[in-house]
Design an enzyme around this catalytic site. Structure first.
Site, short mmCIF file in Angstrom:
data_model
loop_
_atom_site.label_atom_id
_atom_site.label_comp_id
_atom_site.label_asym_id
_atom_site.label_seq_id
_atom_site.Cartn_x
_atom_site.Cartn_y
_atom_site.Cartn_z
CD GLU A 183 -25.80 29.86 4.37
OE1 GLU A 183 -24.79 29.23 4.07
OE2 GLU A 183 -25.90 31.11 4.26
CD GLU A 258 -25.36 28.21 0.03
OE1 GLU A 258 -24.43 28.98 0.37
OE2 GLU A 258 -26.56 28.54 0.10
#
Length: 616
Positions: A183, A258
């Site tokens: 991320e 995710e």
């Protein structure tokens, strides 16, 4: 001739060279225009995240069998730098940190693996997975091209590569893909830094498919051209296609790295739960579209010891240290038992089994649990009476300056008494118990932005003690580089700086020693250590009921079970049967606030949603 007789002998023992050296079957794994291709055929990864350090090693296989039973064909896991290199150059891949054994066990259970050695992991984990000692290098800047960081990162990822690169699918292992960074688009947009990450991974032996992952809003910033961009936090097929195609030459395949079926908890805030019905439609839509998905978390487990992280977004927000339970309201609960969410997700996944696939295996039975008989913790030791040798300094030193990662530091100074003064600690991190001549007079809590306390000092020289707890370094966002712990600036008393400090490091890397036969004094005041032994006919899951206690840490048979804190929402500590013994067991409690407490009770279920006391 001797060689012939040796082969005959070993053959009689059930061994032969072919068995000892039989190569594992190698596969190819590649990115097609719309699908992942395993040996040239489409593979839809239905994955769930679970983290080996959060599960007792003795229970790894049971959790993996549960993953298969829910219909997963893949598991995802981070690799945690701070557990594998706790001090510079000191590597640990043993016991609960043996990630290679975990990956091999997944393969034995018929599961593929998505590996995430980032090395930044976030994961509600202390410092986002970074080892504390990186902060001791002047000028080092994580998640950047800064040379000192790159050098430390390179050494670490090479050590990881020695463990895990041979387990990639092209070498006969189960690892299909390896994630580069984590991320990153939520933190920065330096494409040269991402390219450096890719090169470090390749140089460490990761020669298969690499990918990046980012939330919907940050894919463009965090993606490295040439790698597959995975998307986090969405189950909308149209959105997934748009983001992947826009950053991957107009094609797929499509992977949600995710997908969150619930959320984590922090001290002083409500427990997070989300009913399965809110999520089954999204799961169905992604699977129906033929896309791959990784649910974060499939099973959270427990963030034991002092390895929980924290969130902080600046002076306008509150510091939010996470609780020890990582139950996450996941399909598999903290103890590894299937929930209603597990059964609902299993029903969705069963609809998309490949043609001709065998039926899903039966769901293993839930583990039994019991409320054990209550204990009296009759063994006692005053924390202040059992201190190590101090480090002296005119001004307070941080945990990092003391080369201490976690736990507590006791700061001690002598100040003149006979007055009432305000004690002020600038930028306390994170929680302090303040004592005057050995008696507790108050606490300061960073969550509540407390930094001052009025002290009534008796006449004569006064021993001022400030016991400071690291409640968890920030694991996400702009404040990763502001993660020093302890007393990080000055201590003022009546507006004047206090100097002449002695600091006692209390990392509790191992369970403390409490001598038998030490009765509790009539007026115990400061933090105490309590202990007891008990016997079991048969180990069984149980839960420590800490609602009558104040704040502290518990060890069972040498295992640090985590923190407890009466403010909640977590009020119990999970005790896995795997860490109990048939026969004699020992338990130790560090209690900061209620030294008079001696009774320890057990429950057969967790309490994760009970708040009390002051909240931010």
């Amino acid at each position: 001739m001797r060689y012939f007789f040796l082969l005959v002998l070993l053959g009689g023992l059930g061994w032969c060279p072919a068995q000892a050296q039989a190569p594992a079957a190698r596969h190819t794994f590649a990115l097609g225009p719309t699908d992942f291709l395993l040996d040239g055929k489409p593979l839809q990864m239905i994955s769930g995240e679970l983290h080996y350090p959060r599960i007792p090693r003795e229970a790894w296989r049971a959790r993996l069998k549960m993953a298969k039973a829910m219909g997963l064909n893949t598991i995802g896991t981070y690799v945690f730098w701070n557990v594998h290199e706790p001090q510079p150059g000191q590597y640990d891949f043993t016991g609960n940190n043996d990630v290679a054994a975990f990956v091999r066990m997944a393969q034995q259970e018929g599961l593929w693996v998505i590996l995430r050695p980032s090395p930044y992991v976030c994961a509600e984990w202390e410092f986002g997975g970074y080892p504390y000692w990186l902060q001791n290098v002047p000028g080092l800047k994580v998640r950047s091209q800064e040379p000192q960081y790159v050098a430390a990162y390179k050494r670490y990822i090479e050590a990881v590569g020695k463990q895990l690169a041979p387990l990639q699918v092209g070498h006969g292992g189960p690892v299909l893909m390896v994630q580069v960074e984590n991320e990153y688009g939520s933190y920065g947009s330096d494409k040269q830094y991402l390219a450096l990450n890719k090169k470090l991974f390749e140089d460490a032996g990761f020669d298969g498919v690499l990918y990046t992952c980012d939330p919907v809003a940050d894919v463009a910033k965090g993606h490295l051209p040439g790698l597959l961009p995975a998307v986090n936090g969405t189950d909308k097929p149209a959105e997934i296609r748009r983001l992947v195609r826009a950053n991957h030459d107009g094609q797929g395949p499509y992977y949600v790295a995710e997908w969150y079926p619930a959320w984590f908890d922090w001290w002083g805030a409500p427990h997070h739960t989300v009913p399965a019905a809110r999520y089954t439609p999204g799961l169905d839509s992604v699977l129906r579209a033929g896309m791959s998905i990784n649910m974060y978390m499939f099973h959270g487990g427990t963030t034991r010891a002092f390895l929980n992280g924290a969130n902080y977004k600046g002076d306008t927000s509150h510091y939010e240290p996470q609780v020890s339970s990582y139950d996450y309201d996941a399909p598999l609960d903290e103890a590894g038992n299937p929930t209603a969410k597990f059964r609902a997700f299993r029903a969705v996944i069963a609809k998309y089994r490949p043609a001709g696939a065998a039926p899903l295996p039966p769901v293993p039975a839930a583990k039994p649990s019991a409320a054990l008989p209550a204990l009296q913790l009759t063994q006692y030791a005053s924390l202040l009476g059992h201190l190590p040798a101090p480090v002296a300094s005119p001004t307070p030193l941080t945990f990092e300056q003391l080369k201490q990662a976690y736990g507590f530091v006791l700061y001690r100074a002598t100040v003149p008494g006979g007055r009432s003064e305000v004690l002020k600690i600038n930028d306390l991190r994170d929680y302090a118990v303040v004592l005057v001549n050995g008696r507790r007079v108050g606490t300061l809590d960073r969550r509540l932005r407390q930094d001052s306390l009025r002290l009534a000092l008796p006449a004569g020289p006064v021993q001022l003690d400030i016991l400071v707890e690291n409640l968890g370094r920030i694991n996400f966002g702009a404040y990763l580089l502001q993660n020093n712990k302890g007393i990080t600036r000055r201590v003022l008393l009546g507006g004047r700086e206090v100097t002449g400090w002695r600091m006692y490091g209390l990392p509790f890397a191992q369970a403390p020693t409490v001598a038998a036969g030490s009765p509790t004094p009539a007026a115990a005041s400061g933090p105490v250590l309590r202990a007891a032994t008990f016997t079991l006919a048969q180990p069984i899951d149980t839960y420590l009921d800490m609602r009558q206690w104040g704040k502290g840490v518990v060890w069972l048979n040498g295992h640090n079970l985590g923190r407890y804190w009466a403010i909640g929402p977590q009020q119990t500590l999970y005790v896995p049967a795997e860490w109990l013994r048939k026969g004699t067991n020992d338990i130790k409690v560090l209690e900061l606030l209620r030294p008079e407490q001696t009774a320890l009770r057990f429950l057969d279920h967790p309490i994760l949603s009970e708040l009390s006391g002051p909240q931010p």
